[in-house]
Design an enzyme around this catalytic site. Structure first.
Site, PDB file in Angstrom:
ATOM      1  N   TYR A   1      86.022 -39.015  71.268  1.00  0.00           N
ATOM      2  CA  TYR A   1      87.205 -38.547  71.999  1.00  0.00           C
ATOM      3  C   TYR A   1      87.435 -39.285  73.315  1.00  0.00           C
ATOM      4  CZ  TYR A   1      84.135 -34.821  74.211  1.00  0.00           C
ATOM      5  OH  TYR A   1      83.170 -34.107  74.864  1.00  0.00           O
ATOM      6  N   GLU A   2      88.581 -39.010  73.878  1.00  0.00           N
ATOM      7  CA  GLU A   2      89.005 -39.684  75.126  1.00  0.00           C
ATOM      8  C   GLU A   2      89.081 -41.197  74.923  1.00  0.00           C
ATOM      9  OE1 GLU A   2      90.829 -38.440  77.777  1.00  0.00           O
ATOM     10  OE2 GLU A   2      89.520 -36.780  77.344  1.00  0.00           O
ATOM     11  N   GLY A   3      89.565 -41.591  73.746  1.00  0.00           N
ATOM     12  CA  GLY A   3      89.589 -43.015  73.370  1.00  0.00           C
ATOM     13  C   GLY A   3      88.290 -43.384  72.683  1.00  0.00           C
TER      14      GLY A   3
END
Lengths: 596, 596
Positions: A438-440
């Site tokens: 997550y978060e890229g």
């Protein structure tokens, strides 16, 4: 489950002796952040982390968050723990005093946040996402929005979320389809968002959703996305809570880990449109989101360090207590604790060394952020910002991969018990697994590093960082002892490797972008290993200095051994990786889709 | 969940073209194992694996096995699936015809077993453990024991277990405390065993436990352990089932993965002593157990390959169907399937290359086992046995670490969906995690390789294998094309690295055993990477030959690209690892217990 103890001594060492917190405290905005104050903050945070949050980690894993009739119930004890966290003022640590923040440096907040993440990652996600919302509103909200929402988000009375992802818009945020249409001075939002962390829960009176949506006639892709505040409950003019907004949690995901963190599918506008308020200007939503996303990426990288520390403490306690087989050093003696077996020691040191390198790197990047934002010298601000921009993808991806590796080693040290859920080691591994995603994703981070952070300025920021690392060489050369000499040699070889690879990335990013993209993940890993190695070299110098002062010899010796281990066992990967970066990519783009 | 398709073409390539199944089929004992027969067996097995076992994999994960009132119920559909497996004669594939086995080569059984493990690892554990029991009884049982138990274990009518572990006797099997006291011509067994795979279940009429226990006045440690047959139901003289023996399943473990495989705590003799029958001679139980454990270790290594293959198929299907972001090659075009993004391709190739190397290595070791057991030339038998002994710990540890790495990459390719349990990718990662732990942890394997398999004969077997790998060089030099040249260079450098590290292991195993123990895991990894590289070099030569014949060009080109990828991205780790083996160990033994 083994209790969590905040590694205060290690954190103080990293802050004061390795990454140079004094560079930050010297900035006028942070003059109150004296070493004593910082140490006191860390100590108090450690009490809450180990006493309140850590014991709920297993409870949360077992119970999870539950949705019934649109209401999400967090696990037993979580509401109360959140109240203690909020009432202790912990939510406000890094934020601006104007809206009730404590105004402490981000680097100090980072150290504090490591404790929340280590104690209870599923819990700590709530403040982490809230922090993103605070940063976005602080930077881009109107005065009215700030006075309505920001104060309560900073106090923690309300929590914030980031609503980016949709079923067809994951890494490609520009594909967002949620719509916003004007309705007087407000907007009506309709659409579905997925993977919304703490999108619904029972720990706060209101939830302030920051939602990416498209306005009518907006340009296609990322340039046509706007950012909206969409609160769960509308806020009356006097600040009291008004009616329920037209949004709801449709379902919660059943996940491999972080069970207690509600990952919501959110429906906006099923009954005519949720009321939303535009943040800043139309069509600049992506830019605003990146304000919060970058810091969130540092926060996720820190989760890797935190969960690794937790897994290490668990494995270390087991290795000290589990008696099995004789020592090789004394085959005629009794069976010993497994910490005496060389392969177990190797595993523990692999954990310890990478945790210490990762922690220092995350703190170093956070200090650069403080300098970039608040230093009085614009040249220093520019340099600080360049460093945090460069290091953010490295901290995010390298530290989260490390969190997975280390928590898996933690399972291994437990032998068969590691696979049994009651032991607790498996939970850390399951929890850690989300952070590279997550978060890229870490693949996105690798591209961000190679193309945006290294190639775009033709390698200037990367070479500045490399030069800074090379600056350690003279100090290492001047320091006495075999360990420092070995560390110096390994770091120097590592930097050479990173240098070669950086030249290649810069030279090929335009002419052969697909080659660079194929090698980007290896380049990021190489960058992390060498940057981590430079932190360990700083740590070794600090430890040598500590030993010179005759203080705390066992501690400083341990640090020196750990730094040497890193030089002996982790840094030697660098040379091979550089070759893979520059020469290993050909087949990646040569194979046809149906040949897989 | 993505369906499983048995990789028949890849398996045939590995068997016939890479590892040389003809060397095994040429042995008189295996003359019936013609290529056509082998291919037919693989095809039929593939149908059962993909059609019956694979669809139950998710069911098993969700439901698990359940204990109530001493009875263990397997998940929905499992009893029926086992009946199909048994009635199809699949259980008897590798066993001696004298007791109803089909007498096919072990290497063919290995290929077949990969399918069971890939389709449904939790299910396949039952036959895997049964195979161990069959091997132990075949080698060491009396004629009466064979006629009573072996036939039904080979047919699969009954299943077998291995009861080694106790709470204080894990890796240190010699610490076993379970007791056996004579009672006429039988024995009475009392004690508790843990981690007993399929220790209790409902798929077979009887369960034949092989139990390690201590007889009165037995010597301490491993030299005082005996092996007993302890059936769940006693067997009457006419072969019918008699009374229930004094043993029971006390509880089942709650595990990270393989939920459907009942991992039992077994209590023997709560009511006066379970009736047991001594296998072979008293105090030789450890030796007998190793008969079965060695093959089981190959089987566990194979699980690493199998679960990696399953994870690869899942990730590949997702990468082909998930549309996200534009292609770098065509930024103005539509969004594309993520398989077109270089970093995703790199991840897929990392999976594919290591799976193919691991599969070939496992099959190669299995073929060596066949040669070691059945070749008519004693010199060939000796050589075959030496090779399988040497490679067993490598296959076990390297392939299971690979299974964890590859299944984790599989999760990563799915992005956020990978962390959602319903997708199925997470289960593979959770299931894979046990394999580096059981049947001797990978740390135990590393010590086994370094001390027993390499150092004990002063490196003779290792150097024989190295010489065999070097024998590929002339063929690679004679083959045309850049790919073969690159593979030749990378393999040669890898072998040099392994050679150096081997010399060091042999030179130091006595004088500095703790240093060797500290480096053993790295040495094993280096061994695996280079041995795998030699398999990929064989594969590349075979692919080149196939291309030369003008057959199946897309397939052989894909194989060549995959081998080149391995040479470009995996083999370059070898040099760094060799340095870590010989020079990286100092700190491991230097740090004090309280300095961790």
């Amino acid at each position: 489950m083994i209790p969590y103890t905040a590694p205060l001594r290690d954190m103080r060492f990293a802050l004061h002796e390795v990454i140079g917190l004094d560079r930050v405290s010297a900035i006028p905005a942070f003059e109150s952040a004296t070493p004593d104050l910082v140490d006191a903050v860390l100590e108090e945070a450690g009490k809450l982390a180990s006493g309140v949050l850590a014991p709920l980690n297993t409870v949360g894993d077992k119970e999870g968050a539950k949705l019934a009739n649109g209401v999400v119930r967090t696990a037993t004890g979580w509401k109360d723990a959140y109240a203690q966290y909020r009432d202790g003022g912990w939510n406000s640590v890094p934020f601006e005093p104007e809206y009730g923040g404590q105004g402490l440096p981000f680097v100090v907040a980072t150290a504090v946040q490591e404790m929340w993440q280590a104690a209870n990652m599923a819990f700590a996600l709530c403040p982490m996402l809230n922090q993103g919302a605070v940063e976005a509103l602080t930077a881009h909200g109107s005065d009215e929005q700030k006075s309505t929402y920001l104060t309560k988000l900073i106090s923690g009375e309300w929590t914030g979320t980031m609503n980016l992802t949709e079923p067809s818009a994951g890494s490609d945020v520009g594909a967002v389809r949620t719509k916003a249409v004007p309705d007087g001075d407000r907007w009506r939002i309709t659409g579905q968002k997925i993977f919304i962390t703490y999108g619904e829960h029972d720990m706060a009176d209101n939830i302030v959703h920051l939602v990416l949506a498209r306005t009518p006639n907006a340009p296609a892709g990322t340039k046509g996305i706007s950012l909206f505040i969409v609160p769960k409950f509308l806020v009356n003019a006097d600040g009291s809570l008004g009616e329920r907004n037209d949004l709801r949690c449709v379902s919660l995901e059943h996940k491999m880990g972080i069970h207690a963190s509600p990952t919501a599918v959110m429906a906006f506008g099923d009954n005519g449109g949720a009321i939303g308020y535009l943040v800043g200007e139309e069509n600049r939503g992506m830019e605003y989101m990146f304000t919060m996303m970058n810091n969130a990426r540092l926060g996720v990288g820190l989760q890797g360090v935190a969960i690794a520390e937790r897994a290490y403490q668990q494995a270390l306690a087991y290795a000290r207590s589990r008696i099995q087989s004789k020592s090789m050093a004394n085959p005629a003696g009794d069976s010993v604790a497994i910490i005496h077996h060389p392969d177990v020691r190797r595993m523990l040191l692999t954990m310890k060394a990478q945790i210490e390198a990762g922690r220092a790197l995350a703190l170093y990047a956070s200090a650069a952020l403080d300098i970039g934002k608040h230093h009085e010298d614009p040249q220093q601000r520019r340099l600080g910002q360049a460093m945090v921009d460069l290091l953010t993808p490295v901290v995010k991806a390298w530290c989260t991969d490390m969190g997975c590796e280390v928590s898996s080693i933690g399972v291994q040290i437990h032998g068969g018990m590691g696979f049994i859920e009651e032991t607790g080691a498996a939970q850390h591994m399951r929890d850690a697994r989300i952070a590279p995603i997550y978060e890229g994703t870490n693949g996105i981070q690798a591209n961000d590093l190679a193309f945006r952070k290294v190639a775009r300025d033709k390698g200037e920021a990367a070479r500045t960082f490399i030069a800074e690392m090379r600056g350690l060489d003279a100090k290492l050369a001047a320091a006495p002892g075999d360990d420092l000499a070995a560390i110096r040699a390994a770091l120097s070889a590592g930097i050479d490797a990173l240098d070669r690879a950086t030249d290649w990335v810069v030279a090929n990013s335009r002419s052969d972008a697909q080659a660079v993209a194929a090698s980007a993940a290896h380049y990021l890993r190489l960058f992390g290993i060498v940057a981590g190695g430079s932190m360990m070299a700083r740590a070794a110098l600090a430890a040598q200095a500590g030993l010179g002062r005759g203080e705390d010899a066992a501690f400083y010796e341990s640090k020196l051994i750990t730094c040497r281990f890193y030089a002996d066992q982790i840094l030697p990967q660098a040379a091979g990786l550089a070759g893979v970066v520059t020469d290993g990519w050909r087949t990646v783009n040569a194979i046809a889709e149906d040949q897989f």
